[in-house]
Design an enzyme around this catalytic site. Structure first.
Site, PDB file in Angstrom:
ATOM      1  N   HIS A 135     -13.431  32.286 108.717  1.00 46.75           N
ATOM      2  CA  HIS A 135     -12.077  32.626 109.181  1.00 46.75           C
ATOM      3  C   HIS A 135     -12.087  32.996 110.656  1.00 46.75           C
ATOM      4  O   HIS A 135     -11.203  32.632 111.414  1.00 46.75           O
ATOM      5  CB  HIS A 135     -11.522  33.789 108.382  1.00 46.75           C
ATOM      6  CG  HIS A 135     -11.572  33.532 106.920  1.00 46.75           C
ATOM      7  ND1 HIS A 135     -11.447  34.513 105.980  1.00 46.75           N
ATOM      8  CD2 HIS A 135     -11.754  32.387 106.245  1.00 46.75           C
ATOM      9  CE1 HIS A 135     -11.557  33.979 104.798  1.00 46.75           C
ATOM     10  NE2 HIS A 135     -11.748  32.688 104.929  1.00 46.75           N
TER      11      HIS A 135
ATOM     12  N   CYS B 270      -6.412  13.222 113.010  1.00 44.59           N
ATOM     13  CA  CYS B 270      -6.313  14.616 113.474  1.00 44.59           C
ATOM     14  C   CYS B 270      -7.597  15.421 113.301  1.00 44.59           C
ATOM     15  O   CYS B 270      -7.582  16.639 113.416  1.00 44.59           O
ATOM     16  CB  CYS B 270      -5.146  15.328 112.802  1.00 44.59           C
ATOM     17  SG  CYS B 270      -5.365  15.553 111.029  1.00 44.59           S
TER      18      CYS B 270
HETATM   19  C1  PEP Z   1      -9.920  17.326 108.720  1.00 43.50           C
HETATM   20  O1  PEP Z   1     -10.508  17.417 107.643  1.00 43.50           O
HETATM   21  O2  PEP Z   1     -10.210  16.489 109.586  1.00 43.50           O
HETATM   22  C2  PEP Z   1      -8.808  18.226 109.046  1.00 43.50           C
HETATM   23  C3  PEP Z   1      -8.067  18.032 110.117  1.00 43.50           C
HETATM   24  O3  PEP Z   1      -8.605  19.279 108.227  1.00 43.50           O
HETATM   25  P1  PEP Z   1      -9.496  20.606 108.261  1.00 43.50           P
HETATM   26  O4  PEP Z   1     -10.437  20.509 109.406  1.00 43.50           O
HETATM   27  O5  PEP Z   1      -8.552  21.734 108.360  1.00 43.50           O
HETATM   28  O6  PEP Z   1     -10.183  20.506 106.930  1.00 43.50           O
END
Ligand code: PEP
Ligand code: MG
Length: 757
Positions: A364, A677
């Site tokens: 976190h 992303c």
């Molecule tokens: C990912 O898995 O690429 C993503 C953007 O989500 P997180 O990093 O929050 O799992």
């Protein structure tokens, strides 16, 4: 406690105190100490070895060996008996030293054939600073009482070192907290920071390790224990009855605070001549050295609890609360063993950098540090025992390296790197408000990833086209309870307001795996990343998902709403999640709440399975965003949290690019908008290759927008695509070398449109 033991150590400590009280320089002090120990115990030799650097011990003072050997004789950690004591942090007590494993005869010290040897580690709070040695010609084993006395003296030595009592010509011990130290950790958030140490939990300084009135000291200890018990009871009363985990921790605290064994051992230490504070620390040191050796996580946690309790007790005894009177430097770099997300948010952006001894990339604290864009290094060795408030420190979040008290050369190189980065930032500022168009005229949409209200100002400063991923779990992670719908709606409204009409894509709660809510019952899953997480939790326990969707609809009220569901692994999950949204919309409409003027519902593509979903899935999704962090870990079966494998497979590996190409083709055939992303979108070279492969929208941390935009605007995607395709045909494992070579050849091209207007 046996009287003999008491008298040996008390006598020794009494004399030690006299010595320390005398106005002598560091080296003279050390010399006197060796004389007085040898005299008191009637031994032929007493020597003090201290660490010169983390691998080398140096003879710093001696009674009985050649004085010329002082500051000359050195040994490596683990070498000889002294090195063994230092390495293992354990006493070696033998009547026949030459027969001991690892024995090394050191003629350079004028060492004769001594038979008996006792080496005691000089430790402070689990950190070994050196070794205290006594030797005799005559074979004898040191008695338990003598061993105890030497342990107590070693502890006082360590304590005095902490206070700088031995600083002086050549005395390595005094220099311990002044020498430069490099810590190699793991990068939690990129970026560099220079500043001064601010200890989250400042170490308590014990200024009076020796005391001559045991009764008075025991009285002080009892009083402090009473205060401690009261404070634990108060904490217990203030914990909400539902918070079982916190209750359990506090119950353990209470148990320790009443533990007879713990109290007895501290009283014994007081009777041997230590002050109450030093007695607490002695116990703490023992617990810490056990801590490093216990493999069992449960036991380790308990020892941590005891450590924490000892700290509290020390604070009560010394009156040094969390506020030691030290002032936070103007450029604070937070140094802590670990820190909770709430506490980190309290510090906010006032911090230049963060260094943690523990933590993981997905913890976190790391999530918050990333959201605040503060350089973070985790797993940075025993830095809390080395660093003092106000020490100069340099944090290299890119490499996961921390320089504590750096020397001039290191500092200069570090500043060069930072200056280069600043220079680059200036360059990016010139293209901030220009659209991102590549040399061949392709428009790429660059958005930012966010998770906190505090991120929103970056929308303007980075020049992002919107928020491509708003991770909603942060608000859930930092609270001790599920936030209320009204609170969430207010927050989402503020986020949309701050975006001033730019798109914000809200991802519904992605918990589970590494993101465990403090109030969520931890699931004992063998493999949580592939376990009950994200949309799986949302659909199985739809209460929170529904509440979140309602909050989003209310926040949008008349504005467009973009919602994205995480971790969709099969079509039905998306259908079911959409249904939840439709129901929430119906409900809001029945309640006469204004609905969003447009709704765009997307899915995150984070498992390979969904790339092969039926055509209808791609038709139903209003948009798709590739969560590359997860997708890559499942594609290569390489845990994104595991340092051993996390960097093993290149994102530009041909297999992965082939796979991305398939996704891109499917989306473009059906006309489903696609973005990427994951973290890789924020790496200029990767971003450029993604664009060349056909991705037209990338979402990344705000600090990456400038470098990625500059890279994209400076290059021709068609040319690069040819390079990539050629590399793919050549049988290369990764296209990276070919792309690098091409970039080298096309270097120094100013970005399209970045020149004079
Ligand atoms: C990912 O898995 O690429 C993503 C953007 O989500 P997180 O990093 O929050 O799992
Ligand atoms: Mg993910």
């Amino acid at each position: 406690m046996p009287e003999a033991r008491e008298s040996v150590s008390r006598k020794l400590l009494g004399r030690l105190r006299e010595t320390l009280a005398q106005e002598t320089a560091g080296q003279a002090r050390l010399d006197r100490i060796t004389d007085l120990i040898a005299g008191s115990l009637g031994t032929d030799v007493c020597s003090i070895y201290l660490f010169r650097d983390s691998e080398t011990l140096e003879l710093c003072a001696t009674h009985g060996l050649k004085p010329e050997a002082v500051h000359k004789t050195r040994m490596r950690l683990g070498e000889g008996l002294v090195g063994r004591v230092a390495r293992d942090g354990r006493i070696v007590n033998t009547a026949n030293a030459p027969a001991e494993p690892g024995f090394r005869f050191m003629p350079e010290t004028g060492e004769e054939r001594f038979s008996s040897f006792i080496g005691v580690p000089v430790q402070r709070l689990g950190e070994t600073l050196g070794v205290l040695v006594t030797q005799t010609h005559e074979p004898r084993r040191f008695t338990e009482d003598e061993v105890y006395a030497l342990e107590v003296v070693a502890m006082v030595l360590a304590e005095m070192a902490e206070l700088g009592a031995f600083i002086g010509e050549g005395a390595a011990l005094g220099a311990l907290h002044q020498r430069p130290v490099l810590f190699r950790g793991i990068s939690g958030q990129e970026g560099t920071a220079e500043g001064h140490v601010w200890l989250h939990e400042p170490r308590v300084v014990v200024t009076n390790p020796i005391a001559d009135d045991p009764e008075a000291e025991k009285g002080r200890l009892r009083e402090a224990l009473d205060t401690l018990r009261l404070s634990v009871d108060e904490m217990l009363n203030s914990v909400a009855s539902g918070d079982k985990e916190q209750m359990q921790v506090l119950e353990t605290y209470r148990m320790f605070a009443n533990s007879r064994g713990w109290i007895r051992r501290m009283e014994e230490a007081i009777e041997s001549g230590l002050s109450a504070e030093a007695a607490v620390e002695k116990e703490q040191t023992t617990a810490r050295s056990r801590l490093t050796k216990v493999p069992d996580t449960y036991l380790r946690e308990r020892l941590h609890d005891l450590d924490d309790l000892s700290n509290r007790l020390l604070r009560i005894l010394t009156g040094q609360g969390n506020h030691t009177g030290a002032e936070m430097p103007a450029d604070p770099v937070l140094v802590a063993r670990n820190i909770g997300p709430g506490e980190l948010l309290d510090y906010g952006r006032s911090l230049r950098g963060i260094v943690l001894e523990e933590g993981s990339v997905g913890s976190h604290a790391a999530i918050v540090a990333r959201a605040l864009a503060i350089p973070l290094v985790i797993n940075a060795g025993p830095i809390t025992t080395e660093a003092l408030n106000g020490d100069p420190i340099m944090v290299d979040g890119d490499e996961g390296i921390v320089h504590l008290r750096p020397d001039e050369n290191v500092a200069a190189a570090f500043r060069d790197k930072t200056a280069m980065q600043a220079e680059a930032q200036k360059r990016y500022a010139t293209i901030r408000h220009k659209p991102c168009i590549t040399r061949d005229g392709t428009r790429i949409r660059l958005t930012m990833n966010a998770g906190l209200m505090a991120d929103l100002p970056s929308l303007e400063s980075s020049g992002a086209d919107g928020v491509g991923l708003f991770r909603t779990e942060l608000q859930f992670l930092v609270l001790n309870k599920v936030p209320k719908r009204g609170e969430l709606a207010a927050l989402y409204r503020r986020v949309m307001d701050a975006a001033r009409g730019k798109t914000v894509v809200f991802r519904t709660l992605d918990i589970g795996s590494d993101k465990v809510l403090p109030y969520m019952k931890p699931q004992d899953e063998p493999n949580p990343a592939m376990g009950w997480r994200a949309i799986r939790v949302g659909l199985d326990k739809p209460g929170v998902l529904r509440m979140q969707l309602q909050a989003l609809i209310r926040a949008a009220a008349g504005r467009p709403l973009h919602v994205m569901f995480p971790f969709i692994a099969q079509f039905d999950e998306f259908r079911a999640a959409r249904e939840q949204l439709d129901r929430a919309l119906e409900r809001e409409s029945r309640l006469n709440h204004p609905l969003p003027c447009e709704i765009h519902v997307g899915a995150m593509l984070e498992t390979p399975s969904i790339a092969f979903a039926p055509r209808q899935f791609f038709e139903m999704a209003d948009f798709i965003s590739i969560g590359g962090n997860d997708l890559k870990q499942f594609f290569f079966a390489a845990d994104r949290e595991n340092e051993r494998v996390r960097r093993r497979y290149d994102t530009l590996n041909v297999s992965f690019l082939n796979f991305l190409e398939g996704i891109i083709n499917r989306c473009s055939e059906i006309g489903t908008p696609l973005s990427f992303c994951g973290e890789d979108a924020g790496r200029p070279l990767e971003a450029l290759c993604f664009a060349a492969m056909g991705l037209r929208a990338l979402s990344m941390r705000p600090a990456s927008i400038g470098p990625v935009k500059h890279m994209l605007m400076s290059h021709d995607l068609k040319e690069l695509r040819n390079v990539i395709d050629e590399a793919r045909r050549s049988g290369a494992q990764s296209v990276r070398p070919a792309v690098r070579e091409w970039l080298r050849k096309t270097a120094n091209q100013p970005p399209a449109g970045a020149g004079p207007a």
